[in-house]
Design a protein around this motif. Structure first.
Motif, PDB file in Angstrom:
ATOM      1  N   GLU A   1       0.818  -1.207   0.000  1.00  0.00           N
ATOM      2  CA  GLU A   1       0.000   0.000   0.000  1.00  0.00           C
ATOM      3  C   GLU A   1       0.857   1.265   0.000  1.00  0.00           C
ATOM      4  O   GLU A   1       0.434   2.307  -0.517  1.00  0.00           O
ATOM      5  N   ALA A   2       2.058   1.182   0.570  1.00  0.00           N
ATOM      6  CA  ALA A   2       2.950   2.335   0.609  1.00  0.00           C
ATOM      7  C   ALA A   2       3.615   2.592  -0.737  1.00  0.00           C
ATOM      8  O   ALA A   2       4.299   3.609  -0.909  1.00  0.00           O
ATOM      9  N   GLY A   3       3.434   1.673  -1.700  1.00  0.00           N
ATOM     10  CA  GLY A   3       3.947   1.890  -3.044  1.00  0.00           C
ATOM     11  C   GLY A   3       5.204   1.121  -3.395  1.00  0.00           C
ATOM     12  O   GLY A   3       5.753   1.304  -4.480  1.00  0.00           O
ATOM     13  N   PHE A   4       5.649   0.226  -2.517  1.00  0.00           N
ATOM     14  CA  PHE A   4       6.857  -0.534  -2.802  1.00  0.00           C
ATOM     15  C   PHE A   4       6.557  -1.706  -3.730  1.00  0.00           C
ATOM     16  O   PHE A   4       5.460  -2.270  -3.717  1.00  0.00           O
ATOM     17  N   ASP A   5       7.572  -2.075  -4.509  1.00  0.00           N
ATOM     18  CA  ASP A   5       7.520  -3.289  -5.310  1.00  0.00           C
ATOM     19  C   ASP A   5       8.891  -3.960  -5.236  1.00  0.00           C
ATOM     20  O   ASP A   5       9.901  -3.288  -4.971  1.00  0.00           O
TER      21      ASP A   5
ATOM     22  N   ASP B   1       1.824 -12.691  -5.117  1.00  0.00           N
ATOM     23  CA  ASP B   1       0.592 -12.040  -5.546  1.00  0.00           C
ATOM     24  C   ASP B   1       0.697 -10.517  -5.435  1.00  0.00           C
ATOM     25  O   ASP B   1       0.170  -9.786  -6.288  1.00  0.00           O
ATOM     26  N   LEU B   2       1.363 -10.041  -4.390  1.00  0.00           N
ATOM     27  CA  LEU B   2       1.439  -8.606  -4.139  1.00  0.00           C
ATOM     28  C   LEU B   2       2.482  -7.898  -4.994  1.00  0.00           C
ATOM     29  O   LEU B   2       2.273  -6.760  -5.434  1.00  0.00           O
ATOM     30  N   PHE B   3       3.625  -8.568  -5.205  1.00  0.00           N
ATOM     31  CA  PHE B   3       4.771  -7.899  -5.799  1.00  0.00           C
ATOM     32  C   PHE B   3       5.208  -8.572  -7.103  1.00  0.00           C
ATOM     33  O   PHE B   3       4.762  -9.665  -7.429  1.00  0.00           O
ATOM     34  N   SER B   4       6.120  -7.900  -7.812  1.00  0.00           N
ATOM     35  CA  SER B   4       6.629  -8.415  -9.091  1.00  0.00           C
ATOM     36  C   SER B   4       7.845  -9.305  -8.868  1.00  0.00           C
ATOM     37  O   SER B   4       8.902  -9.128  -9.491  1.00  0.00           O
ATOM     38  N   ILE B   5       7.716 -10.266  -7.972  1.00  0.00           N
ATOM     39  CA  ILE B   5       8.848 -11.106  -7.572  1.00  0.00           C
ATOM     40  C   ILE B   5       9.117 -12.169  -8.628  1.00  0.00           C
ATOM     41  O   ILE B   5       8.234 -12.940  -8.996  1.00  0.00           O
ATOM     42  N   GLU B   6      10.362 -12.201  -9.088  1.00  0.00           N
ATOM     43  CA  GLU B   6      10.774 -13.157 -10.112  1.00  0.00           C
ATOM     44  C   GLU B   6      11.514 -14.358  -9.523  1.00  0.00           C
ATOM     45  O   GLU B   6      11.567 -15.413 -10.143  1.00  0.00           O
ATOM     46  N   ASP B   7      12.131 -14.188  -8.353  1.00  0.00           N
ATOM     47  CA  ASP B   7      12.834 -15.317  -7.740  1.00  0.00           C
ATOM     48  C   ASP B   7      12.777 -15.197  -6.228  1.00  0.00           C
ATOM     49  O   ASP B   7      12.780 -14.107  -5.665  1.00  0.00           O
TER      50      ASP B   7
END
Length: 232
Positions: free
Chosen positions: A90-94, A121-127
Motif C-alpha cells: 500500500e505504501a507503493g513498494f515493489d 501475488d502482491l509484488f513483481s517477484i521473479e525469484d
C-alpha cells in the motif's frame, strides 16, 4: 553421566530458558496497527527480505536473531509478516526478488507457503531464495514449494563427523553420511540447491577442509558456498 555431559546439558537448558524468556518478553506478536510510513524512491529497484526467527535447537556459533520455536506464536508471527507485506504494498513498494532468512525458514511449512504465495501475488517477484537445515529438505517437504522457492541454501557446515560433534550438529542433524544422502535426494526438487559450508571451525585441519570440498563437489549441487567462522 560424565562431567562434560553435565555441563553441556546445563548449558542447553540455560540457553533454552533464556530464549523462552526472551521470546515472551521481546517478540512483538501484536497485529500491526500503524500504517507503514516509508515511501519508495523513484528509479530504485528493491529486494524484499523476510526473517523467520525460530529454531528447534540452537547452534553454538550462530549469532542470528532467533527464538525457540512454538507453533502458535510462530503462526501469529507469520500473520504479522503477511500484514506488513500488505502495508508495504500500500505504501507503493515493489520487489523483484525475495530472500527468506532465519532462524529456520522452513520450520512451519504451511505458514511459509502462504507467505510466499502472498508475496508473489502482491509484488513483481521473479525469484525467491530461502535457507534450510538438513532436517527440512526431504522430497516430501520440498514438494509443496515447487514453483515458489527458486534457490534453497542448505546449511551443512561440514562433512566431518568429529567436527559436527564439536559444533553441536551431529545429534541434531545426523552424521555426514546421512546429510549427504539427504542432499542427493533433494537435487532436482528445487531449481538451485546451494550447499553451505563453514571453514575455520574449532580444530579443523587442512585435510578435513579438503575432504569437505571433495564431498560437496561429489554431490554436484548447483552452488557451493563457504563461510568463515567468525567470533561474535
Amino acid at each position: 553421566m560424565g562431567f562434560k555431559n553435565i555441563i553441556e546439558r546445563f548449558s542447553i537448558n540455560y540457553a533454552h530458558n533464556t530464549m523462552q524468556k526472551s521470546l515472551y518478553n521481546g517478540l512483538n506478536i501484536d497485529i500491526l496497527d500503524k500504517k507503514y510510513v516509508k515511501t519508495p524512491r523513484e528509479n530504485t529497484e528493491y529486494m524484499l527480505y523476510a526473517h523467520v526467527p525460530f529454531c528447534h535447537t540452537f547452534c553454538p556459533y550462530c549469532s542470528f536473531h532467533k527464538y525457540h520455536y512454538e507453533q502458535e506464536l510462530a503462526k501469529i508471527y507469520f500473520e504479522n509478516l503477511r500484514e506488513e507485506m500488505r502495508q508495504i504494498k500500500e505504501a507503493g513498494f515493489d520487489f523483484s526478488s525475495l530472500y527468506v532468512g532465519g532462524g529456520t525458514t522452513l520450520i512451519n511449512e504451511p505458514e511459509l507457503e502462504k507467505t510466499l504465495k502472498l508475496a508473489k501475488d502482491l509484488f513483481s517477484i521473479e525469484d525467491i531464495s530461502a535457507e534450510s537445515d538438513p532436517n527440512h529438505i526431504s522430497p516430501e517437504s520440498l514438494s509443496r514449494f515447487d514453483g515458489l522457492i527458486d534457490r534453497l541454501s542448505v546449511g551443512v557446515q561440514s562433512f566431518d563427523n568429529e567436527t559436527l560433534k564439536r559444533v553441536g550438529r551431529y545429534e541434531k542433524f545426523g552424521s555426514a553420511e546421512e546429510t549427504k544422502r539427504k542432499l542427493e535426494q533433494t537435487l532436482g526438487k528445487i531449481p538451485v540447491i546451494s550447499l553451505d559450508l563453514i571453514f575455520n571451525l574449532p580444530n579443523q585441519t587442512k585435510e578435513q577442509l579438503i575432504n569437505d570440498i571433495n564431498v560437496a563437489k561429489s554431490i554436484s549441487p548447483q552452488q557451493i558456498t563457504f563461510y568463515p567462522l567468525m567470533k561474535s
